[in-house]
Design an enzyme around this catalytic site. Structure first.
Site, PDB file in Angstrom:
ATOM      1  N   ALA A 156      35.706  35.649  36.339  1.00  0.00           N
ATOM      2  CA  ALA A 156      36.510  36.826  36.962  1.00  0.00           C
ATOM      3  C   ALA A 156      37.905  35.918  37.532  1.00  0.00           C
ATOM      4  O   ALA A 156      38.183  34.876  37.203  1.00  0.00           O
ATOM      5  CB  ALA A 156      35.771  37.064  38.237  1.00  0.00           C
ATOM      6  N   ASN A 157      38.641  36.689  38.006  1.00  0.00           N
ATOM      7  CA  ASN A 157      39.940  36.039  38.854  1.00  0.00           C
ATOM      8  C   ASN A 157      40.162  36.754  40.044  1.00  0.00           C
ATOM      9  O   ASN A 157      39.265  37.714  40.448  1.00  0.00           O
ATOM     10  CB  ASN A 157      40.974  36.313  37.587  1.00  0.00           C
ATOM     11  CG  ASN A 157      41.288  37.815  37.513  1.00  0.00           C
ATOM     12  OD1 ASN A 157      41.802  38.514  38.304  1.00  0.00           O
ATOM     13  ND2 ASN A 157      41.375  38.316  36.249  1.00  0.00           N
ATOM     14  N   ARG A 158      41.270  36.375  40.657  1.00  0.00           N
ATOM     15  CA  ARG A 158      41.510  36.640  42.100  1.00  0.00           C
ATOM     16  C   ARG A 158      42.115  37.878  42.263  1.00  0.00           C
ATOM     17  O   ARG A 158      42.543  38.302  43.316  1.00  0.00           O
ATOM     18  CB  ARG A 158      42.236  35.475  42.957  1.00  0.00           C
ATOM     19  CG  ARG A 158      41.332  34.366  42.578  1.00  0.00           C
ATOM     20  CD  ARG A 158      42.216  33.285  43.831  1.00  0.00           C
ATOM     21  NE  ARG A 158      41.425  32.061  43.447  1.00  0.00           N
ATOM     22  CZ  ARG A 158      40.202  31.820  44.373  1.00  0.00           C
ATOM     23  NH1 ARG A 158      39.621  32.559  45.043  1.00  0.00           N
ATOM     24  NH2 ARG A 158      39.832  30.299  44.000  1.00  0.00           N
ATOM     25  N   SER A 159      42.247  38.788  41.270  1.00  0.00           N
ATOM     26  CA  SER A 159      43.193  40.103  41.301  1.00  0.00           C
ATOM     27  C   SER A 159      42.237  41.038  42.357  1.00  0.00           C
ATOM     28  O   SER A 159      40.937  41.290  42.259  1.00  0.00           O
ATOM     29  CB  SER A 159      43.096  40.634  39.988  1.00  0.00           C
ATOM     30  OG  SER A 159      43.473  42.124  40.263  1.00  0.00           O
ATOM     31  N   ALA A 204      44.971  42.264  35.907  1.00  0.00           N
ATOM     32  CA  ALA A 204      45.129  40.991  35.326  1.00  0.00           C
ATOM     33  C   ALA A 204      43.632  40.858  34.605  1.00  0.00           C
ATOM     34  O   ALA A 204      42.543  40.685  34.926  1.00  0.00           O
ATOM     35  CB  ALA A 204      44.781  40.120  36.699  1.00  0.00           C
TER      36      ALA A 204
END
Ligand code: C5P
Length: 211
Positions: free
Chosen positions: A26-29, A92
């Protein structure tokens, strides 16, 4: 200024790319900026389709929300939402997904090596599509040489506008944002302001551009 009679697509949030049935990349969006933009566009009277990655935010009033997990699902949901007059691609999207993620990886054997495959670029695909929106807006999260990288992205992805945000600080997950709007005619640097205010200002700009 109104967006009545216009259909606008917004993508927001991260995507989750499964490593196996119980784990993901995942990412931090946080999805906050995209959700705020969807809300601001709906407030101006647009019909808004919001394709949202996995976030826990409430659906803004008057917005049609489609929840997705992965980049491939997001790409399919975007295609299904067409045609639209405007698209603001705020999500994102993960650049890569994990190849072969069908079974749970067991501990105890050799340390697993993840093989990644590239995801489709949803924005660039939309830019080349026969159903390209009249106004296509991309976002660029940059940590250095923000304007230079974002301007290059506008040309490379063949989009009309890029909203560049400097994510070197606490933008991800935070309530405020510092953005630059890069259009065909130049660059506007907006002062740091709440994400809701960025959204309202962008929605007004979109409405003005469509007149
Ligand atoms: O190249 P980069 O990922 O920085 O580009 C960001 C812009 O492209 C954002 O508008 C994002 O929503 C979009 N994007 C996309 N599909 C991808 C990667 C990025 O739509 N696979």
């Amino acid at each position: 200024m109104t967006l009545a009679g216009r259909h606008v697509l917004v993508t927001a949030g991260p995507t989750h790319e499964p490593i196996d049935p119980v784990r993901y990349l995942a990412n931090r969006s946080s999805g906050k900026q995209g959700f705020a933009i969807a809300a601001a566009l709906a407030a101006l009277g647009a019909r808004v389709t919001l394709v949202a990655g996995p976030v826990t935010l409430p659906t803004p009033e008057g917005v049609d929300r489609i929840d997705v997990e992965t980049a491939l699902e997001m790409a399919a949901a975007v295609e299904a939402a067409l045609p639209v007059d405007v698209a603001a691609m705020v999500a994102a999207v993960a650049d890569w997904r994990v190849e072969g993620s069908a079974q749970k990886i067991k501990k105890g054997g050799e340390t697993p090596v993840l093989r990644l495959v590239e995801n489709p670029d949803i924005l660039a695909t939309l830019a080349r599509s026969a159903q390209r929106p009249t106004l296509l807006i991309g976002f660029a999260a940059e940590t250095e040489r923000v304007l230079e990288h974002a301007s290059a992205k506008r040309e490379r992805k063949a989009v009309d506008w890029i909203v560049a945000n400097d994510v070197s600080g606490d933008v991800m997950g935070g309530a405020a944002n510092t953005v630059h709007l890069i259009t065909q005619t130049g660059v506007e640097s907006w002062e740091r302001m709440p994400k809701d205010a960025v959204a309202s200002r962008l929605a007004e700009r979109i409405a003005a551009a469509l007149v």
